[in-house]
Design an enzyme around this catalytic site. Structure first.
Site, PDB file in Angstrom:
ATOM      1  N   VAL A  25       0.805  -1.224   0.000  1.00  0.00           N
ATOM      2  CA  VAL A  25       0.000   0.000   0.000  1.00  0.00           C
ATOM      3  C   VAL A  25       0.835   1.270   0.000  1.00  0.00           C
ATOM      4  O   VAL A  25       0.299   2.366  -0.095  1.00  0.00           O
ATOM      5  CB  VAL A  25      -0.969   0.032   1.211  1.00  0.00           C
ATOM      6  CG1 VAL A  25      -1.987  -1.067   1.100  1.00  0.00           C
ATOM      7  CG2 VAL A  25      -0.204  -0.067   2.528  1.00  0.00           C
ATOM      8  N   GLY A  28       8.162   4.626   1.670  1.00  0.00           N
ATOM      9  CA  GLY A  28       8.747   5.933   1.917  1.00  0.00           C
ATOM     10  C   GLY A  28      10.179   5.804   2.348  1.00  0.00           C
ATOM     11  O   GLY A  28      10.800   4.743   2.219  1.00  0.00           O
ATOM     12  N   GLY A  29      10.713   6.892   2.903  1.00  0.00           N
ATOM     13  CA  GLY A  29      12.102   6.906   3.280  1.00  0.00           C
ATOM     14  C   GLY A  29      12.445   5.909   4.368  1.00  0.00           C
ATOM     15  O   GLY A  29      13.577   5.431   4.449  1.00  0.00           O
ATOM     16  N   GLY A  31      10.559   2.955   5.173  1.00  0.00           N
ATOM     17  CA  GLY A  31      10.268   1.561   4.900  1.00  0.00           C
ATOM     18  C   GLY A  31       9.110   1.349   3.949  1.00  0.00           C
ATOM     19  O   GLY A  31       8.682   2.271   3.243  1.00  0.00           O
ATOM     20  N   VAL A  33       5.141  -0.291   3.483  1.00  0.00           N
ATOM     21  CA  VAL A  33       3.932  -0.583   4.248  1.00  0.00           C
ATOM     22  C   VAL A  33       3.039  -1.534   3.457  1.00  0.00           C
ATOM     23  O   VAL A  33       2.793  -1.323   2.265  1.00  0.00           O
ATOM     24  CB  VAL A  33       3.154   0.704   4.592  1.00  0.00           C
ATOM     25  CG1 VAL A  33       1.897   0.365   5.392  1.00  0.00           C
ATOM     26  CG2 VAL A  33       4.037   1.667   5.386  1.00  0.00           C
ATOM     27  N   LYS A  48       4.529  -2.378   8.736  1.00  0.00           N
ATOM     28  CA  LYS A  48       5.575  -1.464   8.283  1.00  0.00           C
ATOM     29  C   LYS A  48       6.929  -2.170   8.395  1.00  0.00           C
ATOM     30  O   LYS A  48       7.354  -2.551   9.489  1.00  0.00           O
ATOM     31  CB  LYS A  48       5.578  -0.198   9.136  1.00  0.00           C
ATOM     32  CG  LYS A  48       6.600   0.837   8.686  1.00  0.00           C
ATOM     33  CD  LYS A  48       6.454   2.110   9.514  1.00  0.00           C
ATOM     34  CE  LYS A  48       7.445   3.165   9.054  1.00  0.00           C
ATOM     35  NZ  LYS A  48       7.304   4.414   9.829  1.00  0.00           N
ATOM     36  N   ASP A 150       7.969  14.918  12.278  1.00  0.00           N
ATOM     37  CA  ASP A 150       7.781  14.785  10.832  1.00  0.00           C
ATOM     38  C   ASP A 150       6.312  14.999  10.488  1.00  0.00           C
ATOM     39  O   ASP A 150       5.710  14.243   9.734  1.00  0.00           O
ATOM     40  CB  ASP A 150       8.250  13.413  10.357  1.00  0.00           C
ATOM     41  CG  ASP A 150       8.469  13.378   8.841  1.00  0.00           C
ATOM     42  OD1 ASP A 150       8.591  14.461   8.237  1.00  0.00           O
ATOM     43  OD2 ASP A 150       8.514  12.283   8.263  1.00  0.00           O
TER      44      ASP A 150
END
Length: 454
Positions: A25, A28-29, A31, A33, A48, A150
């Protein structure tokens, strides 16, 4: 195994034998998901996995366990729930034993994906609920002496009813402002640069909770406008201009006559104050967001219904230039506030405001195959025009091999970097990778995508 003790003493690790119906799904930086169905629990969960195929007992193991521990410590209605640690080999990855976090699955994506799907901001009642729920989650997190570090639209996830929960604590840490010792490691901070406060661009900066308060101000602007801040600016330009006082423009917002919006804009500007000590605490933010939400609370059911209907309906007219519109009646001074319905203004490509109406046409949602074709058809232009190549490569996560990422980073020009992406990632990666690149371009290069009709 010492780091694993953070969660393993409370529950047994979740393995492949307990999971079924895996789906990728996002990535990103930090890992990758996945969505999976837990056979015994009977509901879907999110898994994740650490980036770059990090195996068990690798250095990033501690970071993952700390993230899970922070999520558990900050567990509340407005923070993503963590169920435990995953240990196993994810399907289709073909890697050795890995570990991850087993989390609550949020079926409606993120605030970022919602704005992408709507081609703009959500209706006002829903927008005001989102900003209030984020403030509630952040206030709870700070009350536990934790930072998020973040905070941005893609890290605010939505459940089936479009309620918001904070996610992605990969950069969270115990707030140094709440510590009496110097245990905070200096110089180790990250986050998305467009949401970072001016002081964070200094090499000696130590993160404190004022970082999150600034990020919240930029997030408010993004939710209200439905846009990415500084869309054409790369890291070096943002790092130069933000400390000099540059902030996102509020000119369009000031033209919108919505009950409570002025108070929210004032809060926004206070949150992104250059002086960290002048930024309001989240408890103070809540006084504003709760008051603004109270003026529109009765409009929330209709707003949610309108959005869900739009998201689930067949899409048409791929090349329409008109933003999505919702049928909320215009609120005038003569109308009673109890209607909780407001004028929903959006800005077209020409810069003129466009009030919603029944004649508005929404753009067709493209399939992955359509997105891949767009990337192929516009190869030459994209190689010449895409500037934020490193940010996009980071967004693609483990779709870009570590070795390829290093080669891209070593190139001096954006054109050279884009050629490497096409040759090493897009060509062998096929439709899925090109579709992910298309989505990343919509976020990082919106002006270019509009010019190309994407």
């Amino acid at each position: 195994m010492q780091e694993m003790a953070l969660l393993s003493h409370k529950s047994e690790p979740v393995g492949n034998e307990s999971l079924d119906k895996w789906e990728s799904v996002g990535c990103g930086g930090f890992g990758h998901v996945y969505k999976a169905r837990h056979k015994d629990w009977g509901f879907d969960v999110a898994i994740k996995i650490l980036r770059d195929g990090v195996c068990l007992f690798a250095p990033k193991e501690k970071a993952l366990c700390e993230e899970a521990d922070h999520m558990e410590k900050a567990s509340c209605e407005f923070v993503l729930r963590v169920y435990g640690i995953y240990l196993g080999c994810p399907p289709a990855v073909g890697s050795p034993l890995q570990q991850g976090i087993v989390m609550e699955f949020m079926g409606r994506g993120s605030v970022q994906s919602l704005m992408n799907d709507l081609s703009g901001p959500p209706p006002w009642p829903l927008a005001f609920r989102l900003v209030h729920q984020v403030a509630l989650g952040m206030n709870f997190l700070h009350s536990r002496n934790l930072m998020h570090h973040d905070l941005k639209p893609s890290n605010v996830l939505l459940n089936d009813d479009l309620n918001a929960k904070l996610a992605d604590f990969g950069l969270s840490r115990v707030s140094s402002s709440a510590l009496n010792s110097n245990t905070e490691k200096k110089g180790q901070f990250g986050g998305s640069y467009k949401y970072m406060p001016p002081e964070a661009f200094e090499t000696s900066y130590e993160p404190v909770r004022a970082f999150d308060r600034y990020s919240y101000g930029i997030l408010l602007w993004s939710i209200v406008t439905g846009k990415e801040p500084y869309p054409a600016a790369d890291y070096s330009l943002v790092a130069l201009k933000i400390p000099l006082g540059d902030r996102p423009s509020c000119e369009e917002i000031d033209q919108m006559k919505v009950d409570g919006l002025k108070e929210l804009v004032d809060l926004m500007k206070t949150c992104w104050e250059e002086n960290p000590t002048k930024r309001p605490t989240f408890k103070e933010c809540l006084e504003v967001t709760e008051n603004v939400l109270s003026k529109h609370r009765k409009g929330i059911p209709d707003a949610v219904h309108q959005v869900l209907t739009r998201l689930e309906s067949p899409t048409i007219n791929q090349h329409s230039k008109t933003s999505v519109a919702f049928k909320f009646p215009v609120q005038t001074p003569e109308q009673p506030r109890s209607t909780d319905m407001v004028d929903y203004v959006r800005f077209t490509q020409t810069g003129r405001s466009s009030v919603q109406g029944s004649d508005s046409v929404s753009p067709r949602k493209m399939s992955d195959a359509d997105k891949a074709k767009f990337i192929d058809d516009n190869r030459a232009v994209l190689i010449q025009s895409v500037s934020e190549v490193m940010a996009i490569a980071e967004e693609l996560g483990d779709m870009v091999h570590g070795e390829t990422y290093s080669v891209i980073e070593a190139k001096e020009t954006s054109q050279e970097r884009m050629r490497v992406l096409y040759q090493r990632t897009f060509r062998p990666g096929g439709v899925m990778v090109k579709a992910a690149f298309y989505d990343a371009l919509k976020i990082h290069q919106p002006s270019l995508m509009e010019r190309l009709g994407g």
